[in-house]
Design a protein around this motif. Structure first.
Motif, PDB file in Angstrom:
ATOM      1  N   ARG A 109       0.811  -1.218   0.000  1.00  0.00           N
ATOM      2  CA  ARG A 109       0.000   0.000   0.000  1.00  0.00           C
ATOM      3  C   ARG A 109       0.844   1.267   0.000  1.00  0.00           C
ATOM      4  N   ILE A 110       2.087   1.187   0.436  1.00  0.00           N
ATOM      5  CA  ILE A 110       2.942   2.372   0.454  1.00  0.00           C
ATOM      6  C   ILE A 110       3.257   2.816  -0.967  1.00  0.00           C
ATOM      7  N   GLY A 111       3.366   1.863  -1.872  1.00  0.00           N
ATOM      8  CA  GLY A 111       3.686   2.169  -3.264  1.00  0.00           C
ATOM      9  C   GLY A 111       5.176   2.135  -3.510  1.00  0.00           C
ATOM     10  N   GLY A 112       5.641   1.130  -4.244  1.00  0.00           N
ATOM     11  CA  GLY A 112       7.066   1.012  -4.501  1.00  0.00           C
ATOM     12  C   GLY A 112       7.362   0.080  -5.650  1.00  0.00           C
ATOM     13  N   VAL A 113       8.624   0.023  -6.037  1.00  0.00           N
ATOM     14  CA  VAL A 113       9.056  -0.816  -7.159  1.00  0.00           C
ATOM     15  C   VAL A 113      10.169  -1.764  -6.739  1.00  0.00           C
TER      16      VAL A 113
END
Length: 334
Positions: free
Chosen positions: A183-187
């Motif tokens: 949910r934090i958003g990353g790659v």
């Protein structure tokens, strides 16, 4: 023969492409462990005999995913701003990313989905339903779907969906850790397999978006003028919106919800190339890739030996930009 304006656009295009090339190189060379360019070249050629070369091999899919996600989010933001004629439109602000996230969480927690393909389809469905819902709510009352009403509807929907996500995962300790990280958003967890599965959706969304450029120029003149020019307004708006939904849903499924890229990038690109969507959309795609790659590299450097997820960095960049846009626009005009 090119005009002065076209010459400047081509110059900016060359600048953005050069910047993207530099950031691609930095993304595979810079991290919690800095790597020499000789090892980068060797790793790109397939070598992985040293620790540095192995580190580069891990960063290559991460770099590709960051670039692809930046293209998708920058393009989706430009499309949403064009479709709604709303300077505050963004996949995060309008709640589309959170809608995709909620759909994925529901799918994992209640239906036990596990495949990447299922994640993508569910996220696209959630993004589409949320986009229709927010636009419907923002269209209620006098004046129709004004920018301010759409932004308020999107923010309220995002808050509600975020609360629902927390409520769903709190009693599920078995999935809470993975979902919270996503949910934090990353790659950071990129793999070539995941990139391959999401690529057809991103390519389809990009092509559909670029084909909508002329129609978005017509919509910018107003619905009545666009109709007078022979444009089928409802179809033009639906086609462009579908491309943004594909791009947002597919990106969220793989990376999690990453905010503000679609807000910041189109505004900066308008300063460079103007409002013609035939130029604005390609520039937004390239600049979106630059922004997300730069944010990912910054996240690795700032918190060494750990790293900040790219979603956190874009939030730090985008939140002040959002406030500046709101202050720049008169509330009456919104």
């Amino acid at each position: 023969m090119t005009t002065g304006a076209e010459g400047m656009r081509l110059l900016w295009l060359a600048t953005v492409v050069a910047g993207l090339t530099l950031l691609l190189g930095l993304s595979v060379a810079v991290g919690t462990r800095s790597v020499g360019w000789s090892d980068v070249v060797a790793a790109l050629g397939g070598a992985s005999g040293t620790i540095d070369q192995a580190a580069v091999a891990v960063r290559i899919p991460r770099t590709l995913l960051a670039g692809a996600a930046g293209v998708a989010l920058g393009l989706a933001g430009a499309i949403m701003q064009g479709v709604t004629r709303n300077p505050l439109a963004d996949p995060g602000i309008l709640g589309v990313n959170l809608g995709a996230s909620l759909a994925v969480v529901v799918g994992v927690a209640w239906f036990g989905i596990t495949s990447s393909q299922a994640f993508i389809w569910v996220a696209i469905l959630g993004a589409g339903v949320t986009a229709v819902f927010v636009y419907s709510i923002g269209s209620l009352g006098r004046g129709g779907a004004t920018p301010l009403k759409l932004a308020l509807a999107g923010v309220a929907t995002s808050i509600a969906f975020a609360s629902l996500v927390v409520a769903i995962i709190l009693p599920r300790a078995d999935i809470a850790g993975g979902i919270q990280s996503w949910r934090i958003g990353g790659v950071g967890g990129a793999t070539f397999g995941a990139i391959g599965e999401v690529t057809p959706f991103l390519v389809g969304g990009v092509l559909l978006a670029l084909l909508s450029a002329r129609r978005l120029n017509s919509l910018a003149l107003g619905d009545e003028m666009a109709t007078g020019l022979g444009e089928r307004v409802a179809l033009a708006r639906a086609t462009a919106a579908l491309s943004a939904i594909l791009l947002c849903g597919a990106t969220t499924a793989v990376c999690g919800p990453i905010g503000f890229v679609g807000l910041v990038v189109p505004h900066l690109c308008r300063l460079l190339v103007g409002v013609d969507h035939r130029w604005l959309l390609p520039f937004s795609a390239l600049a979106g890739a630059c922004l997300l790659l730069a944010a990912d590299v910054m996240g690795r450097i700032i918190a060494r030996p750990n790293e900040l997820e790219v979603g956190v960095v874009t939030a730090f960049i985008g939140a002040p930009f959002f406030i500046w846009i709101v202050r720049r626009q008169r509330v009456r005009e919104l």
